[in-house]
Design a protein around this motif. Structure first.
Motif, short mmCIF file in Angstrom:
data_model
loop_
_atom_site.label_atom_id
_atom_site.label_comp_id
_atom_site.label_asym_id
_atom_site.label_seq_id
_atom_site.Cartn_x
_atom_site.Cartn_y
_atom_site.Cartn_z
N LYS A 47 -14.39 -2.28 35.21
CA LYS A 47 -13.35 -1.70 35.36
C LYS A 47 -13.02 -0.32 35.49
O LYS A 47 -12.89 0.34 36.21
N TYR A 51 -12.03 2.24 38.44
CA TYR A 51 -10.76 3.23 38.33
C TYR A 51 -11.00 4.39 38.00
O TYR A 51 -9.99 4.84 38.85
N LYS A 52 -12.17 5.00 37.51
CA LYS A 52 -12.31 6.37 38.07
C LYS A 52 -12.75 6.43 39.28
O LYS A 52 -11.72 7.55 40.37
N GLU A 55 -9.58 7.52 41.58
CA GLU A 55 -8.90 8.78 40.88
C GLU A 55 -9.32 9.73 42.27
O GLU A 55 -8.59 10.21 41.97
N ARG A 82 -2.11 -4.12 43.60
CA ARG A 82 -1.69 -3.48 42.36
C ARG A 82 -0.38 -3.99 41.72
O ARG A 82 0.19 -4.81 42.01
N VAL A 89 -4.87 -2.60 38.29
CA VAL A 89 -5.26 -3.33 39.55
C VAL A 89 -5.75 -4.43 39.86
O VAL A 89 -6.66 -5.08 38.86
#
Length: 218
Positions: A47, A51-52, A55, A82, A89
């Motif tokens: 995760k 998530y990084k 971005e 989402r 997410v």
């Protein structure tokens, strides 16, 4: 082109209950890899790393390498689901790519020269961005992170269309393959709406109303 690599694990525990458990644990993101000659493969992604990656705008227009327990998969992101009201997410879809076959993707448009735009700076117009991204077709190795559109010389009343975009070698615009009638505008400069006409109409309407009230009073 940016390079993105994600580590993944094969997901054996499937179903809605398994997905809920993943979300509760809050460490992994459920995903799937599909396409090509192979069967769809459910996976989980770390995760924080995922998530990084999302971005970065370039992630959504890049070929991504997924290290699936030692096996390398070349993919592009096709969809992200989402949570309806939480910043989570719930699932991601990746499609395998073949180096010898063209892919279609939406890539962002980057507008350059806004501060120097002739129609705004010298002629008092307003710049309107009509499209934030465009659909392109190319081989995976030719995939650009974005396309640029320079508006520095764009004058008042002028529009730049899809056919005006400079394209890297090997890249084509999907819309233009459907005919000239699909050569849509992507950025334009128009007259500023000062609202003067509306104000004048309001004043005239106010005067008329006052005159009518005066007549009634008499």
């Amino acid at each position: 082109m940016s390079q993105f690599t994600l580590s993944a694990k094969v997901r054996h525990d499937l179903g809605k209950g398994a997905s809920r458990r993943l979300r509760r644990e809050n460490q992994k993101v459920a995903a799937i890899i599909y396409g090509g000659d192979e069967t769809p493969q459910p996976i989980t992604l770390d995760k924080p790393a995922f998530y990084k990656a999302i971005e970065d705008e370039a992630f959504f227009s890049s070929v991504i390498n997924i290290d699936l327990e030692g096996k390398s998969e070349q993919v592009i992101i096709r969809d992200i689901q989402r949570h309806p009201y939480k910043a989570l997410v719930t699932h991601a879809d990746f499609m395998r790519v073949d180096a010898t076959h063209e892919i279609t993707m939406n890539v962002p448009l980057h507008v350059n020269g806004e501060e120097a735009c002739k129609g705004v700076k010298e002629e008092g117009g307003v710049l309107h961005v009509l499209a934030n991204d465009v659909e392109i077709s190319c081989l995976p190795s030719k995939l650009p992170e974005y396309l640029e559109v320079d508006v520095a010389s764009l004058g008042l009343g002028e529009t730049l269309h899809l056919s005006d975009l400079p394209l890297p070698e090997g890249v084509s615009l999907v819309a233009l393959s459907h005919g000239e009638e699909h050569d849509f505008g992507v950025v334009s400069v128009t007259h500023a709406d000062t609202g003067t006409e509306g104000d004048e109409e309001d004043e005239e309407g106010g005067d008329d109303a006052a005159a009518e009230d005066g007549e009634k009073t008499e």
